[in-house]
Write an enzyme that holds these catalytic residues in place. Structure first.
Site, PDB file in Angstrom:
ATOM      1  N   TYR A  11    -114.958 -63.664 -18.998  1.00 31.86           N
ATOM      2  CA  TYR A  11    -114.110 -62.816 -19.856  1.00 31.86           C
ATOM      3  C   TYR A  11    -113.791 -63.547 -21.156  1.00 31.86           C
ATOM      4  O   TYR A  11    -113.955 -63.005 -22.259  1.00 31.86           O
ATOM      5  CB  TYR A  11    -112.817 -62.456 -19.108  1.00 31.86           C
ATOM      6  CG  TYR A  11    -111.750 -61.832 -19.976  1.00 31.86           C
ATOM      7  CD1 TYR A  11    -111.786 -60.486 -20.307  1.00 31.86           C
ATOM      8  CD2 TYR A  11    -110.683 -62.599 -20.467  1.00 31.86           C
ATOM      9  CE1 TYR A  11    -110.798 -59.917 -21.112  1.00 31.86           C
ATOM     10  CE2 TYR A  11    -109.695 -62.041 -21.259  1.00 31.86           C
ATOM     11  CZ  TYR A  11    -109.757 -60.693 -21.580  1.00 31.86           C
ATOM     12  OH  TYR A  11    -108.784 -60.138 -22.371  1.00 31.86           O
ATOM     13  N   GLU A  54    -106.793 -66.233 -23.769  1.00 32.49           N
ATOM     14  CA  GLU A  54    -107.830 -66.793 -22.889  1.00 32.49           C
ATOM     15  C   GLU A  54    -108.860 -67.587 -23.697  1.00 32.49           C
ATOM     16  O   GLU A  54    -109.588 -68.394 -23.141  1.00 32.49           O
ATOM     17  CB  GLU A  54    -108.531 -65.679 -22.115  1.00 32.49           C
ATOM     18  CG  GLU A  54    -107.781 -65.216 -20.882  1.00 32.49           C
ATOM     19  CD  GLU A  54    -107.764 -66.265 -19.765  1.00 32.49           C
ATOM     20  OE1 GLU A  54    -108.830 -66.707 -19.350  1.00 32.49           O
ATOM     21  OE2 GLU A  54    -106.663 -66.624 -19.323  1.00 32.49           O
ATOM     22  N   THR A  72    -107.582 -62.684 -27.490  1.00 30.99           N
ATOM     23  CA  THR A  72    -106.753 -63.108 -26.364  1.00 30.99           C
ATOM     24  C   THR A  72    -106.495 -64.606 -26.315  1.00 30.99           C
ATOM     25  O   THR A  72    -107.362 -65.407 -26.728  1.00 30.99           O
ATOM     26  CB  THR A  72    -107.421 -62.684 -25.046  1.00 30.99           C
ATOM     27  OG1 THR A  72    -106.811 -63.383 -23.952  1.00 30.99           O
ATOM     28  CG2 THR A  72    -108.909 -63.006 -25.016  1.00 30.99           C
TER      29      THR A  72
HETATM   30  P1  NAP Z   1    -106.134 -52.551 -19.459  1.00 33.05           P
HETATM   31  O1  NAP Z   1    -104.828 -51.967 -19.056  1.00 33.05           O
HETATM   32  O2  NAP Z   1    -107.011 -53.172 -18.430  1.00 33.05           O
HETATM   33  O3  NAP Z   1    -106.955 -51.403 -20.219  1.00 33.05           O
HETATM   34  C1  NAP Z   1    -108.299 -51.557 -20.534  1.00 33.05           C
HETATM   35  C2  NAP Z   1    -108.802 -50.283 -21.166  1.00 33.05           C
HETATM   36  O4  NAP Z   1    -110.193 -50.458 -21.487  1.00 33.05           O
HETATM   37  C3  NAP Z   1    -108.719 -49.060 -20.253  1.00 33.05           C
HETATM   38  O5  NAP Z   1    -108.385 -47.936 -21.031  1.00 33.05           O
HETATM   39  C4  NAP Z   1    -110.142 -48.948 -19.751  1.00 33.05           C
HETATM   40  O6  NAP Z   1    -110.499 -47.633 -19.364  1.00 33.05           O
HETATM   41  C5  NAP Z   1    -110.897 -49.326 -21.011  1.00 33.05           C
HETATM   42  N1  NAP Z   1    -112.300 -49.661 -20.757  1.00 33.05           N
HETATM   43  C6  NAP Z   1    -112.816 -50.447 -19.787  1.00 33.05           C
HETATM   44  N2  NAP Z   1    -114.154 -50.459 -19.857  1.00 33.05           N
HETATM   45  C7  NAP Z   1    -114.497 -49.659 -20.890  1.00 33.05           C
HETATM   46  C8  NAP Z   1    -115.727 -49.234 -21.451  1.00 33.05           C
HETATM   47  N3  NAP Z   1    -116.897 -49.628 -20.933  1.00 33.05           N
HETATM   48  N4  NAP Z   1    -115.713 -48.393 -22.517  1.00 33.05           N
HETATM   49  C9  NAP Z   1    -114.533 -47.951 -23.036  1.00 33.05           C
HETATM   50  N5  NAP Z   1    -113.335 -48.314 -22.539  1.00 33.05           N
HETATM   51  C10 NAP Z   1    -113.315 -49.150 -21.475  1.00 33.05           C
HETATM   52  O7  NAP Z   1    -105.920 -53.656 -20.591  1.00 33.05           O
HETATM   53  P2  NAP Z   1    -104.640 -53.943 -21.507  1.00 33.05           P
HETATM   54  O8  NAP Z   1    -103.747 -54.897 -20.801  1.00 33.05           O
HETATM   55  O9  NAP Z   1    -104.102 -52.673 -22.020  1.00 33.05           O
HETATM   56  O10 NAP Z   1    -105.315 -54.779 -22.687  1.00 33.05           O
HETATM   57  C11 NAP Z   1    -105.851 -54.110 -23.831  1.00 33.05           C
HETATM   58  C12 NAP Z   1    -106.831 -55.040 -24.522  1.00 33.05           C
HETATM   59  O11 NAP Z   1    -106.169 -56.242 -24.916  1.00 33.05           O
HETATM   60  C13 NAP Z   1    -108.013 -55.480 -23.670  1.00 33.05           C
HETATM   61  O12 NAP Z   1    -109.124 -55.619 -24.522  1.00 33.05           O
HETATM   62  C14 NAP Z   1    -107.593 -56.845 -23.152  1.00 33.05           C
HETATM   63  O13 NAP Z   1    -108.732 -57.618 -22.856  1.00 33.05           O
HETATM   64  C15 NAP Z   1    -106.822 -57.368 -24.342  1.00 33.05           C
HETATM   65  N6  NAP Z   1    -105.748 -58.317 -24.066  1.00 33.05           N
HETATM   66  C16 NAP Z   1    -104.786 -58.010 -23.161  1.00 33.05           C
HETATM   67  C17 NAP Z   1    -103.743 -58.901 -22.951  1.00 33.05           C
HETATM   68  C18 NAP Z   1    -102.633 -58.602 -21.977  1.00 33.05           C
HETATM   69  O14 NAP Z   1    -101.898 -59.526 -21.629  1.00 33.05           O
HETATM   70  N7  NAP Z   1    -102.461 -57.349 -21.563  1.00 33.05           N
HETATM   71  C19 NAP Z   1    -103.675 -60.104 -23.696  1.00 33.05           C
HETATM   72  C20 NAP Z   1    -104.682 -60.348 -24.628  1.00 33.05           C
HETATM   73  C21 NAP Z   1    -105.703 -59.447 -24.828  1.00 33.05           C
HETATM   74  P3  NAP Z   1    -110.326 -47.113 -17.824  1.00 33.05           P
HETATM   75  O15 NAP Z   1    -108.890 -46.661 -17.726  1.00 33.05           O
HETATM   76  O16 NAP Z   1    -111.310 -46.031 -17.748  1.00 33.05           O
HETATM   77  O17 NAP Z   1    -110.618 -48.291 -16.937  1.00 33.05           O
HETATM   78  N1  GDD Z   2    -104.244 -61.419 -10.907  1.00 36.11           N
HETATM   79  C1  GDD Z   2    -103.678 -62.354 -10.122  1.00 36.11           C
HETATM   80  N2  GDD Z   2    -103.461 -62.039  -8.797  1.00 36.11           N
HETATM   81  N3  GDD Z   2    -103.358 -63.555 -10.636  1.00 36.11           N
HETATM   82  C2  GDD Z   2    -102.768 -64.461  -9.825  1.00 36.11           C
HETATM   83  C3  GDD Z   2    -102.509 -64.197  -8.474  1.00 36.11           C
HETATM   84  C4  GDD Z   2    -102.877 -62.932  -7.942  1.00 36.11           C
HETATM   85  O1  GDD Z   2    -102.694 -62.630  -6.762  1.00 36.11           O
HETATM   86  N4  GDD Z   2    -101.894 -65.287  -7.954  1.00 36.11           N
HETATM   87  C5  GDD Z   2    -101.785 -66.184  -8.924  1.00 36.11           C
HETATM   88  N5  GDD Z   2    -102.316 -65.701 -10.066  1.00 36.11           N
HETATM   89  C6  GDD Z   2    -102.418 -66.426 -11.340  1.00 36.11           C
HETATM   90  C7  GDD Z   2    -103.826 -66.427 -11.944  1.00 36.11           C
HETATM   91  O2  GDD Z   2    -104.635 -67.420 -11.308  1.00 36.11           O
HETATM   92  C8  GDD Z   2    -103.510 -66.740 -13.405  1.00 36.11           C
HETATM   93  O3  GDD Z   2    -103.396 -68.126 -13.588  1.00 36.11           O
HETATM   94  C9  GDD Z   2    -102.119 -66.103 -13.611  1.00 36.11           C
HETATM   95  O4  GDD Z   2    -101.621 -65.773 -12.310  1.00 36.11           O
HETATM   96  C10 GDD Z   2    -102.143 -64.835 -14.468  1.00 36.11           C
HETATM   97  O5  GDD Z   2    -103.131 -63.959 -13.951  1.00 36.11           O
HETATM   98  P1  GDD Z   2    -103.299 -62.452 -14.477  1.00 36.11           P
HETATM   99  O6  GDD Z   2    -102.000 -61.740 -14.393  1.00 36.11           O
HETATM  100  O7  GDD Z   2    -104.472 -61.862 -13.775  1.00 36.11           O
HETATM  101  O8  GDD Z   2    -103.574 -62.629 -16.035  1.00 36.11           O
HETATM  102  P2  GDD Z   2    -104.541 -63.605 -16.853  1.00 36.11           P
HETATM  103  O9  GDD Z   2    -103.657 -64.582 -17.568  1.00 36.11           O
HETATM  104  O10 GDD Z   2    -105.631 -64.135 -16.031  1.00 36.11           O
HETATM  105  O11 GDD Z   2    -105.199 -62.588 -17.906  1.00 36.11           O
HETATM  106  C11 GDD Z   2    -104.376 -61.647 -18.609  1.00 36.11           C
HETATM  107  O12 GDD Z   2    -103.903 -62.208 -19.803  1.00 36.11           O
HETATM  108  C12 GDD Z   2    -104.920 -62.541 -20.764  1.00 36.11           C
HETATM  109  C13 GDD Z   2    -104.218 -63.162 -21.978  1.00 36.11           C
HETATM  110  O13 GDD Z   2    -103.923 -64.489 -21.706  1.00 36.11           O
HETATM  111  C14 GDD Z   2    -105.228 -60.387 -18.877  1.00 36.11           C
HETATM  112  O14 GDD Z   2    -104.407 -59.372 -19.363  1.00 36.11           O
HETATM  113  C15 GDD Z   2    -106.331 -60.664 -19.887  1.00 36.11           C
HETATM  114  O15 GDD Z   2    -106.978 -59.427 -20.232  1.00 36.11           O
HETATM  115  C16 GDD Z   2    -105.680 -61.271 -21.136  1.00 36.11           C
HETATM  116  O16 GDD Z   2    -106.652 -61.560 -22.105  1.00 36.11           O
END
Ligand code: NAP
Ligand code: GDD
Length: 343
Positions: free
Chosen positions: A150, A127, A125
């Site tokens: 995280y 992050e 990520t």
């Molecule tokens: P998500 O929608 O939050 O999905 C997370 C998945 O992980 C869900 O299927 C959840 O299952 C499963 N999970 C949680 N705890 C678990 C456990 N203990 N054992 C097995 N499975 C578990 O996340 P996403 O946005 O699809 O992201 C997919 C991956 O990419 C994650 O690893 C995230 O950290 C990473 N990532 C995401 C982003 C982004 O912007 N979306 C960016 C960079 C990296 P449940 O449905 O049961 O909760």
């Molecule tokens: N969730 C959330 N809720 N975020 C908020 C809010 C709110 O009400 N208001 C402002 N934000 C700001 C957060 O402080 C952050 O700076 C930004 O919006 C994005 O927040 P999220 O959408 O929660 O995503 P993230 O960037 O913290 O994390 C996501 O992206 C990562 C990759 O950069 C997640 O998907 C992570 O799993 C992933 O790794």
């Protein structure tokens, strides 16, 4: 027929990846966590597919992972399962490390111990770059500085993946994915929270929207395209870690403006800090408020990725810009109440 094993299949990315792999003729095996409610809304439309299989499983359970991998013998493993919410990780830091960090090494070790010849994808990520000053886009060469439990857990998983590649010759790679969104995005992430609220406010089903830091900047892409990058990374001769991003950056404030505009509402900002409000330009009604409870103990202010390496080596680049993505999400939320195949 190629076999894939996916953790996190019920999540946003897992559901798109399962669809992609099935469309390519794979047999897809995946784990679901036991829950007191159904968690399969994003994959319900796949449940009857003859090549889609689910098993109960969890990244905290080594023996379960070992047994499943030994039985399935997948050609490719995609580790997408995680406690993926950054703000929540400050409240459950130990659990986040257990799943996101130790869970990854459990999976890698199960592959090694069961002597499975497979390719491994780790959902790394942006992050990881959390605290890097906003001087230039972040690339594979930018040093890491996670700013949350995280991010720290994902840093461990990143290096565990590199280590199993170097120590055991495993074909393992990290996709360092910047934020990617879709109609299937979890509802507590900021983009989906905003698009859903914009749709509901427009329809008179919700009075207003409360957010935290409006000034955070992110590089937001379309999740459906990002799972294609995951697959591509596992089809190469040598495993390589890649940044996956659009290279464009916008603030949460700009995202709010675009989403409300797509729903037919124009936002005007008044005040500052925690007292800032977003009002309906036409009526003066308050539509957006700030609550400091959404501020994080440490914030990641700026994330912008440099996707040149993946573009050059794998020919991947983002096709959907942010305005198009906002349109896809808001239009979905105007017409649907829950996740589904159409998203
Ligand atoms: P998500 O929608 O939050 O999905 C997370 C998945 O992980 C869900 O299927 C959840 O299952 C499963 N999970 C949680 N705890 C678990 C456990 N203990 N054992 C097995 N499975 C578990 O996340 P996403 O946005 O699809 O992201 C997919 C991956 O990419 C994650 O690893 C995230 O950290 C990473 N990532 C995401 C982003 C982004 O912007 N979306 C960016 C960079 C990296 P449940 O449905 O049961 O909760
Ligand atoms: N969730 C959330 N809720 N975020 C908020 C809010 C709110 O009400 N208001 C402002 N934000 C700001 C957060 O402080 C952050 O700076 C930004 O919006 C994005 O927040 P999220 O959408 O929660 O995503 P993230 O960037 O913290 O994390 C996501 O992206 C990562 C990759 O950069 C997640 O998907 C992570 O799993 C992933 O790794």
């Amino acid at each position: 027929m190629k076999k894939a094993f996916i953790t996190g299949v019920t999540g946003q990315d897992g559901s798109y990846l399962a669809e992609l792999l099935l469309s390519k003729g794979y047999e897809v095996h995946s784990i679901l966590r036991r829950s007191s409610v159904f968690t399969s809304a994003r994959i319900d439309h796949l449940m009857r597919h003859p090549h889609f299989f689910t098993y109960h499983g969890d990244l905290t359970d080594s023996s379960n992972l070992h047994t499943l991998l030994a039985k399935i013998q997948p050609h490719e493993v995609y580790n997408l399962g995680a406690q993926s919410h950054v703000a929540v990780s400050f409240e459950v830091p130990e659990y986040t490390a257990e799943v996101d960090a130790v869970g990854t090494i459990r999976l890698l070790n199960a592959i090694k111990d069961a002597k499975i010849r497979t390719r491994f994808y780790q959902a790394s990520t942006s992050e990881l770059y959390g605290g890097i000053p906003a001087t230039a886009p972040q690339s594979e060469k930018t040093p890491f500085h996670p700013k949350s439990p995280y991010g720290a857990a994902k840093l461990y998983a990143y290096w565990a993946t590199v280590n199993y590649r170097e120590a055991y010759g495993l074909y393992a790679c990290n996709g360092i994915l910047f934020n990617h969104e879709s109609p299937r995005r979890g509802e507590t992430f900021v983009t989906k929270k905003i698009t859903k609220a914009a749709a509901r406010i427009k329809q008179g089903r919700q009075p207003d929207l409360t957010l935290g830091n409006l000034n955070a900047q992110r590089d937001w892409g379309y999740a459906k395209e990002y799972v294609e990058a995951m697959w591509l990374m596992l089809q190469q001769e040598t495993p390589t870690d890649y940044v996956v991003a659009t290279g464009k950056v916008f603030s949460v404030r700009q995202f709010v403006e675009m989403a409300f505009e797509e729903a037919g509402l124009q936002i005007e900002w008044r005040g500052s800090g925690a007292d800032e409000i977003g009002v309906n330009k036409r009526t003066g009604e308050i539509l957006v408020k700030i609550d400091p409870k959404y501020y994080r103990p440490a914030e990641v202010d700026f994330l912008c990725g440099d996707p040149s390496l993946i573009s050059k080596n794998l020919g991947w680049s983002a096709r959907t810009n942010l305005r198009q993505l906002v349109k896809i999400m808001v239009q979905y939320d105007l017409h649907h109440d829950s996740y589904g195949a159409e998203g």
